[in-house]
Write a protein that holds these residues in place. Structure first.
Motif, PDB file in Angstrom:
ATOM      1  N   LEU A   1      -4.324 -67.181  -5.956  1.00 50.27           N
ATOM      2  CA  LEU A   1      -5.050 -68.345  -5.328  1.00 50.27           C
ATOM      3  C   LEU A   1      -6.513 -68.546  -5.948  1.00 50.27           C
ATOM      4  O   LEU A   1      -7.010 -69.643  -5.925  1.00 50.27           O
ATOM      5  N   ALA A   2      -6.958 -67.553  -6.562  1.00 52.04           N
ATOM      6  CA  ALA A   2      -8.320 -67.533  -7.353  1.00 52.04           C
ATOM      7  C   ALA A   2      -8.193 -68.057  -8.508  1.00 52.04           C
ATOM      8  O   ALA A   2      -9.139 -68.390  -9.058  1.00 52.04           O
ATOM      9  N   VAL A   3      -6.819 -68.434  -9.271  1.00 55.95           N
ATOM     10  CA  VAL A   3      -6.766 -68.980 -10.678  1.00 55.95           C
ATOM     11  C   VAL A   3      -7.482 -70.288 -10.717  1.00 55.95           C
ATOM     12  O   VAL A   3      -7.240 -71.148  -9.713  1.00 55.95           O
ATOM     13  N   ASN A   4      -8.131 -70.402 -11.706  1.00 59.71           N
ATOM     14  CA  ASN A   4      -8.796 -71.830 -11.880  1.00 59.71           C
ATOM     15  C   ASN A   4     -10.007 -72.044 -11.016  1.00 59.71           C
ATOM     16  O   ASN A   4     -10.521 -73.237 -10.685  1.00 59.71           O
ATOM     17  N   SER A   5     -10.508 -71.091 -10.142  1.00 64.04           N
ATOM     18  CA  SER A   5     -11.556 -71.017  -9.221  1.00 64.04           C
ATOM     19  C   SER A   5     -12.852 -70.531 -10.034  1.00 64.04           C
ATOM     20  O   SER A   5     -12.430 -69.786 -11.037  1.00 64.04           O
ATOM     21  N   ARG A   6     -14.020 -70.715  -9.391  1.00 63.62           N
ATOM     22  CA  ARG A   6     -15.148 -70.035  -9.923  1.00 63.62           C
ATOM     23  C   ARG A   6     -15.578 -69.006  -9.043  1.00 63.62           C
ATOM     24  O   ARG A   6     -17.023 -68.590  -8.912  1.00 63.62           O
ATOM     25  N   TYR A   7     -14.830 -68.545  -8.109  1.00 68.82           N
ATOM     26  CA  TYR A   7     -15.206 -67.528  -7.207  1.00 68.82           C
ATOM     27  C   TYR A   7     -15.000 -66.057  -7.657  1.00 68.82           C
ATOM     28  O   TYR A   7     -13.819 -65.272  -7.412  1.00 68.82           O
TER      29      TYR A   7
END
Length: 444
Positions: free
Chosen positions: A270-276
């Motif tokens: 889910l966190a892939v390609n996010s900046r979290y």
């Protein structure tokens, strides 16, 4: 003149009085008391309408001008909200000094209307600096002012402040008080006010965190299960990712390693390609810890190597400290003593500067074990005594027991009979504080 109008008129009266440098006593007379003026300014609904009109007359205010004044005030409010958003963003990116300067430069005419928010933002500034006393002082003042301001209920400001107070206490490893602040935040949360769901889900998520920290794993898992069904409705992706990290970590503590790996990997996807980055960091650290416990050291090292790649992106230094302790433990188990010592020395330094008593205690215990393993018993004892001192002060009874166990082993190898006997007696006293024997080994 309805309740809303009285509330708004009261704010304008207070604003005008403050701008003119008048005290309550300067406006009171035989027809209106200071208590009545105060009630009018606070929007108390049962105030006599004639008293309101009389006070407006003393200030040369015309009731017909109120709508125009309200429109102007609405514009000012939007401007202040924009300014506060800019300041909060500065705090998040680390420009704390600039944020404090801007907060100090807010005009008195605007400051009087937004005192609770200003103190909340100042509290966030000191949180970023790690100055917990100043932060809690600002946040306590923000609570007091929010309780006096009916308009703060429209934004759930008080609940947001309790959220920040909880963080202050958790950063000092006072999870019992942190949990109480979260529960208080949930109590004052209003469903008919702004940001209800956003604040509720954030507080509920932290409730799970603090229950887990307190060792109340069953309660934490139940609260997480209750919250899990709301994931499709949670708009904040960082909260969702934190829930996956929590679930993975809870299953790790329960030795349900397969489930832990599954949820950690789902969260990572889910966190892939996010900046979290903070949330991603937690997920990879938990996954690395699970592989360490499964003795799958190669996969664990892969996880922690990636974790270190994210180091510069992490704003939560406590999470970084946790990762260093986990990596230090992995290197210790792999027999990489030099790398383990280097990592643990950094962890101890950060633990002291951040006042993160739990991770500091873990790092000291690990360093003691490392030195004992390499035969440096005298040096190991120094670190273990520090670990016991921290654990006793913070009532980490599991780690008090572990510390004295390691000390007893050192004293036995050195042939120090009296010290060995004393350490074993203190082990017994620590064990009396624990609920069950199984909890003795959970931190390892």
């Amino acid at each position: 003149m309805n309740v809303l109008e009285i509330n708004e008129i009261g704010k304008f009266i207070r604003k005008v009085r403050k701008e003119r440098g008048l005290r309550l006593e300067d406006l009171s007379d035989n027809h209106i008391s200071t208590a009545t003026i105060s009630n009018i300014e606070r929007g108390v609904p049962h105030v006599n309408k004639d008293k309101v009109l009389y006070l407006m007359g003393k200030l040369d205010l015309d009731l017909s001008e109120i709508p125009q004044m309200m429109d102007k005030e609405s514009e000012n409010l939007e401007s202040m909200q924009l300014k506060f958003t800019a300041i909060e963003t500065m705090i998040k990116v680390g420009k704390v000094a600039r944020a404090l300067t801007l907060l100090s430069g807010i005009p008195e005419s605007m400051f009087s209307r937004h005192q609770a928010t200003v103190h909340l933002l100042k509290g966030k500034c000191y949180i970023q600096k790690g100055d917990w006393k100043k932060a809690e002082r600002e946040l306590s003042e923000a609570i007091r002012l929010a309780q006096q301001d009916p308009s703060s209920q429209k934004t759930n400001l008080e609940a947001s402040i309790y959220d920040q107070l909880a963080y202050c206490r958790s950063a000092q490893s006072n999870w019992e008080q942190a949990l109480k602040f979260v529960e208080r935040g949930l109590e004052v949360l209003r469903e008919d006010a702004d940001r209800f769901n956003q604040i509720k889900y954030n507080l509920k998520m932290k409730q799970v965190v603090y229950l887990e920290k307190l060792g109340r794993v069953d309660e934490a898992l139940k609260s997480l299960d209750d919250l899990w069904g709301s994931i499709p409705h949670i708009q904040d992706k960082d909260v969702v990712l934190n829930l996956y990290a929590l679930r993975a970590d809870l299953f790790r503590r329960m030795r349900l390693h397969r489930d832990s790996v599954r949820y950690a990997r789902e969260g990572i996807r889910l966190a892939v390609n996010s900046r979290y980055f903070n949330e991603m960091f937690k997920l990879w650290t938990t996954l690395g810890s699970v592989y360490t416990e499964l003795s799958n050291f190669d996969d664990a090292e892969t996880c922690f190597e990636f974790v270190l790649e994210l180091e510069d992106q992490i704003s939560d230094r406590h999470e970084l400290l946790r990762a260093y302790c986990s990596l230090g433990r992995l290197y210790l188990l792999q027999g990489k003593t030099d790398q383990s010592r280097e990592i643990l020395e950094q962890a101890i330094k950060w633990g002291k500067s951040l006042k993160d008593h739990w991770q500091l205690n873990v790092a000291l215990l690990l360093m003691g074990r490392l030195l004992k393993k390499t035969g440096n018993l005298s040096e190991a004892i120094k670190y273990l005594l520090q670990a016991v001192l921290v654990a006793e002060e913070r009532q980490f009874y599991q780690n008090v027991w572990l510390g004295y166990y390691e000390l007893a082993d050192c004293y036995e190898q050195l042939g120090k009979v009296e010290e060995f006997r004393e350490a074993t007696e203190l082990m017994y006293q620590a064990q009396r504080h624990l609920n069950c024997e199984e909890s003795l080994f959970s931190s390892w």
